[in-house]
Design a protein around this motif. Structure first.
Motif, PDB file in Angstrom:
ATOM      1  N   VAL A 178     -16.171 -30.436 -25.744  1.00 42.43           N
ATOM      2  CA  VAL A 178     -15.536 -29.652 -26.974  1.00 42.43           C
ATOM      3  C   VAL A 178     -13.933 -30.432 -27.204  1.00 42.43           C
ATOM      4  O   VAL A 178     -13.193 -30.625 -26.066  1.00 42.43           O
ATOM      5  N   PHE A 179     -13.831 -30.561 -28.324  1.00 44.02           N
ATOM      6  CA  PHE A 179     -12.429 -31.106 -28.872  1.00 44.02           C
ATOM      7  C   PHE A 179     -11.394 -29.930 -28.810  1.00 44.02           C
ATOM      8  O   PHE A 179     -11.490 -29.050 -29.247  1.00 44.02           O
ATOM      9  N   LYS A 180     -10.308 -30.209 -27.861  1.00 41.16           N
ATOM     10  CA  LYS A 180      -9.155 -29.110 -27.773  1.00 41.16           C
ATOM     11  C   LYS A 180      -8.080 -29.304 -28.765  1.00 41.16           C
ATOM     12  O   LYS A 180      -7.101 -30.130 -28.421  1.00 41.16           O
ATOM     13  N   ARG A 181      -8.302 -28.711 -29.858  1.00 43.55           N
ATOM     14  CA  ARG A 181      -7.306 -29.185 -31.038  1.00 43.55           C
ATOM     15  C   ARG A 181      -5.951 -28.868 -30.648  1.00 43.55           C
ATOM     16  O   ARG A 181      -4.903 -29.205 -31.079  1.00 43.55           O
ATOM     17  N   ASP A 182      -5.931 -27.510 -29.934  1.00 42.11           N
ATOM     18  CA  ASP A 182      -4.577 -26.893 -29.604  1.00 42.11           C
ATOM     19  C   ASP A 182      -3.898 -27.748 -28.629  1.00 42.11           C
ATOM     20  O   ASP A 182      -2.679 -27.755 -28.399  1.00 42.11           O
ATOM     21  N   GLU A 183      -4.519 -28.750 -27.876  1.00 40.30           N
ATOM     22  CA  GLU A 183      -3.727 -29.726 -27.117  1.00 40.30           C
ATOM     23  C   GLU A 183      -3.603 -31.234 -27.584  1.00 40.30           C
ATOM     24  O   GLU A 183      -3.226 -32.114 -27.101  1.00 40.30           O
ATOM     25  N   TRP A 184      -4.084 -31.307 -28.761  1.00 43.21           N
ATOM     26  CA  TRP A 184      -4.026 -32.615 -29.465  1.00 43.21           C
ATOM     27  C   TRP A 184      -2.615 -33.080 -29.851  1.00 43.21           C
ATOM     28  O   TRP A 184      -2.090 -32.284 -30.539  1.00 43.21           O
ATOM     29  N   VAL A 185      -2.234 -34.138 -29.428  1.00 40.98           N
ATOM     30  CA  VAL A 185      -0.805 -34.700 -29.590  1.00 40.98           C
ATOM     31  C   VAL A 185      -1.006 -35.729 -30.510  1.00 40.98           C
ATOM     32  O   VAL A 185      -1.258 -37.077 -29.765  1.00 40.98           O
ATOM     33  N   PRO A 186      -1.069 -36.065 -31.826  1.00 42.39           N
ATOM     34  CA  PRO A 186      -1.519 -37.505 -32.309  1.00 42.39           C
ATOM     35  C   PRO A 186      -0.370 -38.407 -31.992  1.00 42.39           C
ATOM     36  O   PRO A 186       0.714 -37.935 -31.913  1.00 42.39           O
ATOM     37  N   GLY A 187      -0.842 -39.478 -31.815  1.00 43.90           N
ATOM     38  CA  GLY A 187      -0.001 -40.551 -31.247  1.00 43.90           C
ATOM     39  C   GLY A 187       0.490 -40.445 -29.715  1.00 43.90           C
ATOM     40  O   GLY A 187       1.051 -41.367 -29.074  1.00 43.90           O
ATOM     41  N   ASN A 188      -0.659 -39.534 -29.139  1.00 43.90           N
ATOM     42  CA  ASN A 188      -0.016 -39.636 -27.522  1.00 43.90           C
ATOM     43  C   ASN A 188      -1.321 -39.114 -26.934  1.00 43.90           C
ATOM     44  O   ASN A 188      -1.676 -39.788 -25.757  1.00 43.90           O
ATOM     45  N   LYS A 189      -2.030 -37.926 -27.182  1.00 46.13           N
ATOM     46  CA  LYS A 189      -3.131 -37.489 -26.191  1.00 46.13           C
ATOM     47  C   LYS A 189      -4.085 -36.776 -27.088  1.00 46.13           C
ATOM     48  O   LYS A 189      -3.966 -36.065 -27.993  1.00 46.13           O
ATOM     49  N   VAL A 190      -5.511 -36.806 -26.471  1.00 46.47           N
ATOM     50  CA  VAL A 190      -6.621 -36.156 -27.027  1.00 46.47           C
ATOM     51  C   VAL A 190      -7.254 -35.615 -25.846  1.00 46.47           C
ATOM     52  O   VAL A 190      -7.446 -36.405 -24.874  1.00 46.47           O
ATOM     53  N   VAL A 191      -7.655 -34.300 -26.012  1.00 43.95           N
ATOM     54  CA  VAL A 191      -8.162 -33.563 -24.676  1.00 43.95           C
ATOM     55  C   VAL A 191      -9.588 -33.024 -25.323  1.00 43.95           C
ATOM     56  O   VAL A 191      -9.762 -32.469 -26.258  1.00 43.95           O
ATOM     57  N   PHE A 192     -10.412 -33.190 -24.208  1.00 42.64           N
ATOM     58  CA  PHE A 192     -11.931 -32.863 -24.288  1.00 42.64           C
ATOM     59  C   PHE A 192     -12.009 -32.012 -22.998  1.00 42.64           C
ATOM     60  O   PHE A 192     -11.807 -32.198 -22.085  1.00 42.64           O
ATOM     61  N   VAL A 193     -12.843 -30.841 -23.102  1.00 39.39           N
ATOM     62  CA  VAL A 193     -13.512 -29.987 -22.208  1.00 39.39           C
ATOM     63  C   VAL A 193     -14.742 -30.042 -22.101  1.00 39.39           C
ATOM     64  O   VAL A 193     -15.453 -30.092 -23.316  1.00 39.39           O
ATOM     65  N   ARG A 194     -15.535 -29.742 -21.011  1.00 39.92           N
ATOM     66  CA  ARG A 194     -16.817 -29.662 -21.083  1.00 39.92           C
ATOM     67  C   ARG A 194     -17.592 -28.584 -21.882  1.00 39.92           C
ATOM     68  O   ARG A 194     -16.886 -27.237 -21.821  1.00 39.92           O
ATOM     69  N   ASN A 195     -18.402 -28.941 -22.548  1.00 42.55           N
ATOM     70  CA  ASN A 195     -18.815 -27.885 -23.590  1.00 42.55           C
ATOM     71  C   ASN A 195     -19.883 -27.080 -22.998  1.00 42.55           C
ATOM     72  O   ASN A 195     -21.042 -27.243 -22.455  1.00 42.55           O
ATOM     73  N   PRO A 196     -19.694 -25.514 -22.828  1.00 34.13           N
ATOM     74  CA  PRO A 196     -20.357 -24.802 -21.960  1.00 34.13           C
ATOM     75  C   PRO A 196     -21.590 -24.300 -22.647  1.00 34.13           C
ATOM     76  O   PRO A 196     -22.947 -24.124 -21.963  1.00 34.13           O
TER      77      PRO A 196
END
Length: 527
Positions: A192-210
């Protein structure tokens, strides 16, 4: 007293929640990856950029997946049948498939996704042009593909790993216009794409899709069970090569997706790091054929005559043992489709001849806007070598420097170069996007496609279609050679050399041997 009270309260809360205290305190298992570029476009059905394709692998799944031998295997599909005449295909989805919000994946979602893919991708477009492909929903788990005549690459298309991979999204999103990228992400894949933790130009976060239901068999290429050992995947964007490699050496990151070429040899001697070769790749110079001067194929050929593959590969920095000397095919040297038909006049670079050809083609000093990526070392070197090559020929070049993600957005513009458009950019392509007349991203671009550069050559289109339809091996090889000769006449792009890049992975990471063709198959890893 206060510390003891807090500890007691934590245990009490854990008990009230029905959760053992150790589980509350368990550490999230994280894999940290240095991605090769920044993520700006989240829609793998809109752009062929590899960073967006890789994003798609994380959050979406596909009906079929290629295994490590390049064979299509059922992925979201449970079973399928085809009629004796090859004109009717029936597919049944696996039970329990869900999107990341928990809603079930239905056949209507897959049909809409396949229709979206068919409209964009080279194999899908060919399937429509040759066989009038028609996708239909039968019931919630069953859908069909009806063809006017057989098409030999149905399963290969539904498992296409690159270009525009046929990712499955909800019907409401798949029905949206393809003229602009989707911004909502509702995936069918392992993360799952964690949009709330997305920092364009720095970081993209994914967590396991339950809600993801993996296949039972082991992961194998892009096929099999995508059962992640990690709760969380972090993509960091670190454009400074020194910083990225230093972070790997210190154990601050686990994996560098594409090792900067100058660091390959030093990392070979680092006992804490493993290098994984990433298959065969080519460098490409892509020219905008809507606007002068590269709307003239004779000018494109003049540039080809000036290109020294040895100089381009040396400039990009890959070690000698990871380069192919003068690969004179539009396909991959050493592959099943290797052919040198039509290549002889272009094998040896000749700057004087290139200047002569440029003058004879009628070049009048038109400005060439060259897009130069600032944040990917080998692409920057490739662009600077293109700049030098064009200037050595006497062309009027204006380099415009920006990060690769911005170039990915700008190259989609059809505007004139002096109105925010462009004339040339450089890129690289893995074997998935270079190895045949239909999978090669630019050789497969028929007239009317949306591929940046907008190449259009009807004889090339006709030969590609004839090659796709032909079943006799000898005649198919003859058509392949004719296609290759015409590619040198039309010149949709210019190959500048072939090489093998590498991933770098910390030694404590397991499953490195499952990495395939440079794809970041993180669900196959553990540590």
């Amino acid at each position: 007293m206060q510390r003891r009270t807090l500890a007691t309260a934590a245990l009490l809360i854990a008990g009230l929640l029905g959760t053992a205290a150790p589980a509350v305190m368990a550490q999230t298992k994280t894999l940290k990856v240095v991605a090769h570029a920044d993520v700006k476009i989240l829609d793998p059905s809109f752009t062929t950029a590899y960073i967006t394709r890789n994003f798609g692998y994380m959050v979406y799944d596909m009906p079929f997946g290629l295994d490590s031998k390049g064979q299509p295997k059922p992925q979201m599909v449970d079973k399928y049948t085809t009629s004796k005449d090859g004109k009717l295909w029936t597919f049944t989805l696996r039970p329990g498939l869900k999107f990341s919000d928990g809603t079930p994946v239905k056949a209507a979602d897959v049909v809409a996704s396949m229709q979206r893919w068919t409209a964009k991708d080279s194999i899908g477009r060919a399937m429509t042009a040759i066989s009038a492909a028609e996708w239909k929903t039968v019931d919630e788990k069953t859908f069909t593909l009806t063809l006017k005549e057989p098409f030999g690459m149905v399963l290969e298309g539904m498992a296409k790993p690159s270009g525009f991979p046929p990712v499955v999204m909800p019907e409401r999103l798949a029905r949206m216009p393809t003229t602009a990228p989707l911004t909502e992400v509702m995936g069918s894949g392992p993360f799952v794409f964690k949009r709330d933790e997305w920092v364009p130009g720095n970081k993209v976060v994914f967590v396991r899709n339950p809600h993801y239901v993996p296949r039972n068999e082991p992961a194998n290429g892009l096929a099999g069970g995508k059962k992640s050992a990690f709760d969380r995947i972090e993509w960091s964007y670190i454009p400074d090569a020194n910083s990225a490699v230093a972070a790997l050496k210190k154990g601050e990151v686990d994996l560098i997706e594409q090792v900067p070429p100058d660091y390959i040899n030093p990392l070979r001697s680092d006992t804490n790091v493993k290098l994984a070769p990433s298959g065969a790749w080519q460098g490409w110079m892509v020219m905008n054929q809507l606007h002068p001067p590269f709307n003239n194929p004779k000018i494109r050929q003049a540039v080809l005559k000036a290109v020294s593959q040895d100089k381009f590969m040396a400039a990009m920095g890959y070690p000698v043992d990871m380069r192919v000397t003068n690969c004179a095919t539009f396909f991959i040297c050493g592959s099943a489709h290797e052919t040198f038909a039509g290549a002889e006049p272009w094998r040896t670079p000749d700057l004087a001849k290139a200047k002569q050809m440029l003058a004879e083609a009628g070049y009048k000093g038109e400005k060439v806007v060259l897009l130069v990526p600032s944040d990917i070392t080998y692409l920057n070197a490739e662009a600077l070598m293109a700049l030098q090559t064009l200037r050595n020929m006497g062309m009027n070049v204006e380099p415009v420097t920006s990060d690769w993600a911005s170039i990915g957005a700008r190259r989609a513009k059809r505007d004139a170069p002096d109105a925010g458009g462009w004339n040339m950019y450089v890129t690289v392509a893995g074997s998935f996007d270079a190895d045949s007349p239909i999978t090669n991203a630019y050789l497969s671009a028929s007239c009317g496609s949306s591929l940046p550069g907008w190449p259009c050559d009807k004889p090339l289109d006709e030969l590609r279609t004839a090659w796709l339809k032909e079943t006799n091996p000898a005649k198919r090889k003859e058509l392949l050679d004719k296609f290759h000769v015409q590619a040198f006449n039309a010149l949709p792009y210019i190959p500048v050399g072939q090489y093998t890049p590498a991933m770098a992975i910390r030694k404590e990471v397991k499953g490195v041997e499952k990495m395939w063709n440079g794809l970041p198959l993180v669900w196959a890893l553990d540590k």
